[in-house]
Design a protein around this motif. Structure first.
Motif, short mmCIF file in Angstrom:
data_model
loop_
_atom_site.label_atom_id
_atom_site.label_comp_id
_atom_site.label_asym_id
_atom_site.label_seq_id
_atom_site.Cartn_x
_atom_site.Cartn_y
_atom_site.Cartn_z
N CYS A 289 0.84 -1.20 0.00
CA CYS A 289 0.00 0.00 0.00
C CYS A 289 0.88 1.26 0.00
N SER B 128 0.53 3.91 1.68
CA SER B 128 0.73 4.51 3.01
C SER B 128 2.07 4.12 3.61
N ARG C 84 -3.03 -3.98 -7.27
CA ARG C 84 -2.33 -4.13 -6.00
C ARG C 84 -1.30 -5.25 -6.06
#
Ligand code: COD
Ligand code: ZN
Length: 364
Positions: free
Chosen positions: A38, A40, A358
């Motif tokens: 991800c 983040s 992803r």
């Protein structure tokens, strides 16, 4: 056990042996089966978000319970679980009013488990688990409320994605915006999380879903997840294009799903009078976005932050499991590449270049 450690920002993660102490009261020892790549985590690697180093990143994970600490009743060894990066105390004003994603005790103990200590160390050097998860590792010790029980046989890569991108994205559409059928939507940034905003908007019956990104490949991919129109923000003004696609009005809901001043302002200026701007991305700690207050008032716009899809992880992640099992959301199609833990630095290089959908770490 083996883990990928962040020692310094803007340096590669280091794969190393780490000691993991047994779970204490209310904690669960989990063998990680899948961990999502991800953006983040990348914010922490770049220093755009702050974490105490050394740290083990990884907050989008799923795995199998190895053993449990005293008093744990909701899971047992052998159970498969999704890991929540906002485990909750159940007692603070936010937990008690159904906003567990904002749990006060979790915020107050960021960098450690709920008791203020960590189970991860190399000798005397303690290591921070990101979001009380730290799943870029073979194993983790997490709070019981950070474990969401899975039905038997549920695939762990798909479960890991429910741990962040699916719940964050679908939740933003479903629990924060509460999109109404027939409405128009624009999504700025259609990576792992933005694609899930798109499929959430589709699920809720939006009539027009405009995907905005700077990469053509991401826009093509977004069409498969329900985008009805695409806007390439790398050429021309995306705000003007969103307006053009919405009869000059702007969209009923705009979502910012990247995390920058520029995309926040683009989302703000693309919303219709009376519309909602939902900010999902977390911009670098120093960023600001200057919003003209007159337009906010005269056009009755609403600007909302949305953390973890405004979801209650222990209640809403099982809903995501059900939506996946009934074919109403696609998670298989989101997973475009699998990596081993040893390849983690490459996985993060890929996220910034060509990767669509992803990447998931599946070998530890
Ligand atoms: N205009 C439009 N799109 C852009 C622009 C731009 N100027 N610049 C970049 N983008 C696109 C990228 O091309 C990419 O497709 C997309 O934005 C971002 O996608 P990913 O896959 O790189 O990132 P995600 O989806 O994994 O993460 C996005 C978040 C916004 C969730 C994340 O970065 C973030 O800010 N997280 C903090 C918020 C949060 O709740 N975190 C908890 C864990 S996610
Ligand atoms: Zn995430």
């Amino acid at each position: 056990m083996k883990a990928a450690i962040l020692y310094e920002t803007n340096q590669p993660l280091v794969i190393e042996e780490v000691e993991l102490d047994p779970p204490k009261k209310g904690e669960v020892h989990v063998k990680i089966g899948a961990a999502g790549v991800c953006r983040s985590d990348l914010h922490f690697m770049h220093g755009d978000a702050i974490i105490q180093t050394p740290a083990i990143l990884g907050h989008e994970g799923a795995g199998t319970v190895l053993d449990v600490g005293e008093g744990v009743t909701s899971v047992k060894p052998g159970d498969d679980v999704i890991l929540s990066f906002v485990p909750n105390c159940g007692r603070c004003p936010y937990c008690l009013t159904g906003r567990a994603n904002l749990c006060d005790l979790h915020g107050a103990t960021s960098g450690t488990l709920f008791d203020g200590t960590n189970r991860l160390h190399i000798g005397d050097q303690y290591i921070t688990p990101m979001g009380k998860v730290g799943c870029f590792a073979q194993e983790a010790v997490v709070p019981e409320t950070g474990c969401i029980l899975l039905p038997k046989g549920f695939p762990l890569p798909q479960a890991a994605l429910i741990g962040c991108s699916v719940t964050t994205g679908v939740g933003a559409a479903m629990y924060n915006a509460e999109i109404t059928p027939g409405s128009t939507v624009a999504v700025f940034g259609v990576g792992g999380v933005g694609l899930n905003v798109i499929q959430g908007a589709r699920l809720l019956g939006a009539s027009k879903i405009i995907a905005v990104d700077i990469h053509q490949s991401k826009l093509e991919f977004a069409s498969k997840f329900g985008a009805t129109n695409t806007v390439d923000a790398s050429s021309g003004d995306p705000v003007a294009k969103v307006k053009e696609l919405t009869d000059g009005l702007g969209a009923d809901y705009t979502f910012e799903v990247f995390g920058s001043s520029e995309t926040v302002l683009n989302a703000y200026h693309s919303v219709k009078k009376g519309g909602q701007v939902i900010i999902v991305g977390i911009a670098p700690v120093t960023a600001t976005a200057a919003i003209d207050p007159v337009s906010l008032v005269r056009f009755e716009r609403t600007v909302k932050g949305c953390y973890y899809g405004s979801a209650r992880p222990n209640i809403d992640m099982p809903t995501m499991v059900t939506l996946y099992k009934s074919g109403q959301i696609d998670i298989d199609g989101l997973i475009t590449r699998e990596y081993s833990l040893d390849e983690i630095n490459q996985a993060y290089k890929d996220i910034d270049t060509t990767e669509i959908g992803r990447g998931v770490i599946t070998k530890f």
